[in-house]
Design an enzyme around this catalytic site. Structure first.
Site, mmCIF file in Angstrom:
data_model
loop_
_atom_site.group_PDB
_atom_site.id
_atom_site.type_symbol
_atom_site.label_atom_id
_atom_site.label_comp_id
_atom_site.label_asym_id
_atom_site.label_seq_id
_atom_site.Cartn_x
_atom_site.Cartn_y
_atom_site.Cartn_z
ATOM 1 C CB SER A 15 -0.944 -0.008 1.208
ATOM 2 O OG SER A 15 -0.213 -0.148 2.406
ATOM 3 N NE ARG A 16 2.049 2.716 5.147
ATOM 4 C CZ ARG A 16 2.853 2.551 6.186
ATOM 5 N NH1 ARG A 16 4.045 3.086 6.191
ATOM 6 N NH2 ARG A 16 2.481 1.827 7.216
ATOM 7 C CB SER A 141 17.269 -4.933 5.453
ATOM 8 O OG SER A 141 18.102 -3.852 5.790
ATOM 9 C CE1 TYR A 154 13.532 -3.850 9.252
ATOM 10 C CE2 TYR A 154 15.861 -3.324 8.987
ATOM 11 C CZ TYR A 154 14.586 -3.413 8.461
ATOM 12 O OH TYR A 154 14.365 -3.080 7.142
ATOM 13 C CB ALA A 156 17.450 -11.070 14.785
ATOM 14 C CB ILE A 187 14.774 2.614 0.022
ATOM 15 C CG1 ILE A 187 15.689 1.423 -0.308
ATOM 16 C CG2 ILE A 187 13.875 2.972 -1.174
ATOM 17 C CD1 ILE A 187 16.693 1.634 -1.416
HETATM 18 P P1 NDP Z 1 6.828 1.416 4.788
HETATM 19 O O1 NDP Z 1 6.741 1.639 6.260
HETATM 20 O O2 NDP Z 1 6.811 2.583 3.875
HETATM 21 O O3 NDP Z 1 5.652 0.401 4.339
HETATM 22 C C1 NDP Z 1 5.434 -0.809 5.009
HETATM 23 C C2 NDP Z 1 4.279 -1.547 4.394
HETATM 24 O O4 NDP Z 1 4.091 -2.777 5.094
HETATM 25 C C3 NDP Z 1 2.970 -0.793 4.474
HETATM 26 O O5 NDP Z 1 2.199 -1.058 3.319
HETATM 27 C C4 NDP Z 1 2.300 -1.416 5.705
HETATM 28 O O6 NDP Z 1 0.888 -1.257 5.627
HETATM 29 C C5 NDP Z 1 2.749 -2.867 5.571
HETATM 30 N N1 NDP Z 1 2.763 -3.633 6.816
HETATM 31 C C6 NDP Z 1 3.509 -3.390 7.938
HETATM 32 N N2 NDP Z 1 3.248 -4.305 8.871
HETATM 33 C C7 NDP Z 1 2.324 -5.164 8.339
HETATM 34 C C8 NDP Z 1 1.664 -6.321 8.830
HETATM 35 N N3 NDP Z 1 1.880 -6.804 10.052
HETATM 36 N N4 NDP Z 1 0.785 -6.956 8.017
HETATM 37 C C9 NDP Z 1 0.538 -6.479 6.773
HETATM 38 N N5 NDP Z 1 1.141 -5.403 6.262
HETATM 39 C C10 NDP Z 1 2.021 -4.747 7.031
HETATM 40 O O7 NDP Z 1 8.141 0.545 4.592
HETATM 41 P P2 NDP Z 1 9.182 0.470 3.376
HETATM 42 O O8 NDP Z 1 8.479 0.569 2.085
HETATM 43 O O9 NDP Z 1 10.304 1.380 3.660
HETATM 44 O O10 NDP Z 1 9.747 -1.001 3.580
HETATM 45 C C11 NDP Z 1 9.239 -2.126 2.896
HETATM 46 C C12 NDP Z 1 10.132 -3.319 3.191
HETATM 47 O O11 NDP Z 1 11.465 -3.011 2.779
HETATM 48 C C13 NDP Z 1 10.217 -3.652 4.683
HETATM 49 O O12 NDP Z 1 10.262 -5.060 4.831
HETATM 50 C C14 NDP Z 1 11.522 -3.028 5.099
HETATM 51 O O13 NDP Z 1 12.084 -3.679 6.213
HETATM 52 C C15 NDP Z 1 12.357 -3.227 3.853
HETATM 53 N N6 NDP Z 1 13.489 -2.318 3.754
HETATM 54 C C16 NDP Z 1 13.306 -0.967 3.683
HETATM 55 C C17 NDP Z 1 14.410 -0.123 3.603
HETATM 56 C C18 NDP Z 1 14.284 1.361 3.518
HETATM 57 O O14 NDP Z 1 15.324 2.041 3.543
HETATM 58 N N7 NDP Z 1 13.091 1.936 3.438
HETATM 59 C C19 NDP Z 1 15.778 -0.663 3.581
HETATM 60 C C20 NDP Z 1 15.849 -2.095 3.653
HETATM 61 C C21 NDP Z 1 14.733 -2.874 3.730
HETATM 62 P P3 NDP Z 1 -0.065 -1.192 6.947
HETATM 63 O O15 NDP Z 1 0.643 -0.303 7.940
HETATM 64 O O16 NDP Z 1 -1.356 -0.682 6.448
HETATM 65 O O17 NDP Z 1 -0.180 -2.606 7.407
#
Ligand code: NDP
Length: 246
Positions: A15-16, A141, A154, A156, A187
């Site tokens: 979603s984002r 990550s 995180y 782990a 990112i």
């Molecule tokens: P965001 O916080 O922008 O988005 C996270 C997304 O995950 C949202 O759509 C959220 O929607 C959903 N989400 C979170 N928890 C749950 C849950 N329990 N069940 C279902 N949906 C869930 O994160 P990013 O886009 O930055 O990150 C995406 C992935 O990339 C993550 O796994 C992150 O660890 C990884 N990552 C990101 C980095 C960065 O620099 N941004 C670097 C390395 C890895 P909602 O809250 O509605 O559930």
């Protein structure tokens, strides 16, 4: 040109941020896309934003809850058909120094980032194995490969995701189900937006390309791994970090 016409893709956390960029690129390549997230309204808005030939649906589920994850997979299979591409992207941080980290913060991060991916893989892979075809891509990550102060939970969870990816790749290879991971660096998303200017500068100084990555740059790696171009790649961790851990 990557063509995923008619394929069904399920993106958790679509979603984002990075997940939304992944959903957009898979959809643009022709896939039908299911966006799974907890905030239904935002997921619906994201799905509605995907305009083209394919179908796009939003499914409300918390992947840390096995029953909700199973129901989400059932709904996607019912509405779009069996899943061809699973992207385990849902994840979050709850940082703190190890000595003061609560059990709750440890469990919450592990339950979504690692157990959530395991559960989704468990339910989606059954049909993939039966059909002898499928792609699973787990978003880990660089922190899972190098560790990071204040992120024991995180790191782990993300290291665990790499182990899970490699074990599943070996287990599912005979059924032509390919399992890989993408490891982003730093990112630009909601997850990294709240960093102090000093923390941001410190991170930037460690990135040879001299800038933060964009969600679309991570999504491009996922698109590749989901495509026919990656037909001989499994158990791999593709780092997308501007050279950070080189
Ligand atoms: P965001 O916080 O922008 O988005 C996270 C997304 O995950 C949202 O759509 C959220 O929607 C959903 N989400 C979170 N928890 C749950 C849950 N329990 N069940 C279902 N949906 C869930 O994160 P990013 O886009 O930055 O990150 C995406 C992935 O990339 C993550 O796994 C992150 O660890 C990884 N990552 C990101 C980095 C960065 O620099 N941004 C670097 C390395 C890895 P909602 O809250 O509605 O559930």
């Amino acid at each position: 040109m990557i063509d995923l016409t008619g394929k069904v893709a399920l993106v958790t956390g679509g979603s984002r941020g990075i997940g939304l960029a992944i959903a957009q690129q898979l959809y643009a390549a022709g896939a039908h896309v299911a966006i799974v997230a907890r905030d239904e309204e935002r997921a619906l808005k994201a799905a509605e934003g995907l305009k083209g030939k394919g179908r796009a649906i939003a499914v409300k589920a918390d992947v840390s809850d096995a029953a909700q994850a199973e129901q989400a997979v059932e709904r996607v299979e019912r509405e779009l058909g069996p899943v061809d591409i699973l992207v385990n992207n849902a994840g979050f941080t709850r940082d703190g120094v190890l000595a003061r980290m609560s059990e709750e913060d440890w469990d919450a991060v592990m339950d979504t980032n690692l157990k959530g991916a395991f559960t989704m893989m468990k339910y989606v892979s059954r049909e993939m194995m039966r059909r002898r075809s499928g792609r699973i891509i787990n978003i880990t990550s660089v922190v899972g490969m190098r560790g990071n102060r204040g992120q024991a939970n995180y790191a782990a969870s993300k290291a665990g995701l790499i182990g899970l990816t490699k074990a599943a790749a070996k287990e599912l290879a005979s059924r032509n189900v390919l399992v890989n991971a993408v490891a982003p660096g730093f990112i630009e998303t909601d997850l990294t937006r709240d960093l102090t200017p000093q923390a941001r500068e410190a991170q930037l100084s460690r990135i040879p390309l001299g800038r933060l990555g964009q969600p679309a740059e991570v999504a491009a790696a996922v698109l590749f791994l989901a495509s026919d171009l990656a037909s001989y790649i499994t158990g791999h961790v593709l780092v997308v970090d501007g050279g950070m851990i080189a």
